[in-house]
Motif scaffolding. Sequence first.
Motif, mmCIF file in Angstrom:
data_model
loop_
_atom_site.group_PDB
_atom_site.id
_atom_site.type_symbol
_atom_site.label_atom_id
_atom_site.label_comp_id
_atom_site.label_asym_id
_atom_site.label_seq_id
_atom_site.Cartn_x
_atom_site.Cartn_y
_atom_site.Cartn_z
ATOM 1 N N PHE A 108 -0.199 -15.875 73.431
ATOM 2 C CA PHE A 108 -1.154 -16.919 73.052
ATOM 3 C C PHE A 108 -1.812 -17.514 74.302
ATOM 4 N N ALA A 109 -0.989 -17.830 75.310
ATOM 5 C CA ALA A 109 -1.536 -18.393 76.549
ATOM 6 C C ALA A 109 -2.474 -17.403 77.229
ATOM 7 N N LEU A 110 -2.104 -16.128 77.201
ATOM 8 C CA LEU A 110 -2.954 -15.112 77.815
ATOM 9 C C LEU A 110 -4.282 -14.990 77.071
ATOM 10 N N GLY A 111 -4.221 -15.067 75.739
ATOM 11 C CA GLY A 111 -5.452 -15.022 74.956
ATOM 12 C C GLY A 111 -6.363 -16.195 75.269
ATOM 13 N N ILE A 112 -5.773 -17.378 75.431
ATOM 14 C CA ILE A 112 -6.561 -18.558 75.798
ATOM 15 C C ILE A 112 -7.205 -18.359 77.165
ATOM 16 N N ALA A 113 -6.461 -17.761 78.110
ATOM 17 C CA ALA A 113 -6.996 -17.525 79.446
ATOM 18 C C ALA A 113 -8.142 -16.518 79.404
ATOM 19 N N VAL A 114 -7.971 -15.454 78.637
ATOM 20 C CA VAL A 114 -9.011 -14.426 78.539
ATOM 21 C C VAL A 114 -10.291 -15.017 77.941
ATOM 22 N N ALA A 115 -10.134 -15.842 76.912
ATOM 23 C CA ALA A 115 -11.298 -16.442 76.245
ATOM 24 C C ALA A 115 -11.700 -17.771 76.874
ATOM 25 N N GLY A 116 -11.085 -18.125 77.988
ATOM 26 C CA GLY A 116 -11.319 -19.426 78.614
ATOM 27 C C GLY A 116 -12.765 -19.796 78.840
ATOM 28 N N PRO A 117 -13.601 -18.906 79.408
ATOM 29 C CA PRO A 117 -15.000 -19.284 79.660
ATOM 30 C C PRO A 117 -15.746 -19.716 78.399
ATOM 31 N N VAL A 119 -6.178 -15.207 84.602
ATOM 32 C CA VAL A 119 -5.514 -14.304 83.662
ATOM 33 C C VAL A 119 -4.261 -13.705 84.292
ATOM 34 N N THR A 120 -4.336 -13.310 85.555
ATOM 35 C CA THR A 120 -3.177 -12.730 86.245
ATOM 36 C C THR A 120 -2.050 -13.738 86.371
ATOM 37 N N THR A 121 -2.392 -14.985 86.696
ATOM 38 C CA THR A 121 -1.377 -16.029 86.827
ATOM 39 C C THR A 121 -0.693 -16.296 85.493
ATOM 40 N N VAL A 122 -1.474 -16.394 84.427
ATOM 41 C CA VAL A 122 -0.901 -16.644 83.103
ATOM 42 C C VAL A 122 0.007 -15.487 82.688
ATOM 43 N N ALA A 123 -0.404 -14.262 82.969
ATOM 44 C CA ALA A 123 0.406 -13.096 82.621
ATOM 45 C C ALA A 123 1.737 -13.114 83.378
#
Length: 261
Positions: free
Chosen positions: A181-190, A80-84
């Motif tokens: 959008f990318a951050l949302g995907i990362a947050v919901a990744g699991p 998440v930090t990397t995507v942000a």
Amino acid sequence: MSAATHPVAGRLESLVGGDAKLLATVMGLPLVDGIFPALVLAGALDGPLDIVQVGLLVFGGSATVAVVLAEMEGSHREIVTTVAAVGVGLVALATVEATLAPTIESVLDIHTFERAAALVVLAVAAKTASARVGEYLPRPAVVVGLGLLVSLDLSNPQLEVVLDPQLVAAAAAAAAVGAGFALGIAVAGPHLRRRMDVDRFRFGSAVALGLLALSILGLEVGTAPLAVVGVAALFALEPGCADDRPDQSAGDSTPHADAAD
């Protein structure tokens, strides 16, 4: 589906190394190849819905989803930090390009250039849908370059930088939509790794990009690109498979496992 099997992300994966570099390359490619500046000059950011469409389709497309879900390693917080961080850089670069856009527009026949911008988006849509088709199409940067050449109009050049705050804000907002959008995907990744078929979303994204190109050419498509993306996302979800698949979240022993075999 891993990035290696995505027609766009797979090609980039062989050229760059590291999770952050791969994601930055995938999301920043529209800035480097000239796709985003072409859309800015073609008036593709005229309204709020246009901004959302460009942000989702250009910066937050299926290649971004494939990289975030299938290729990024580390803990959930690290991803998440990397995507942000990548998103912040994306917004900054998009703002700079939008600042220069009015100066570039002053030496172009914008109506001619709009056709080139539409061709660029169609080429990206074809490359997204099929790697084989993409092999026969020119790179977006080549199409943008040729479009600039045939659209060149030096009858009334303005060589100083002319700031258009509204355009700059729209460009920053579009990049922020893609980054969000990318951050949302990362947050919901699991959860998405167990439930999402990226291939289905990829084809839906290709269709939406094609509709975006038609809108640049002046055809009334309304919010059809957004609707297609929404429908593609719904069809890409497989909630019934959530309990059958192991949680292949980043940092496991198989970090590159496909989210949808």
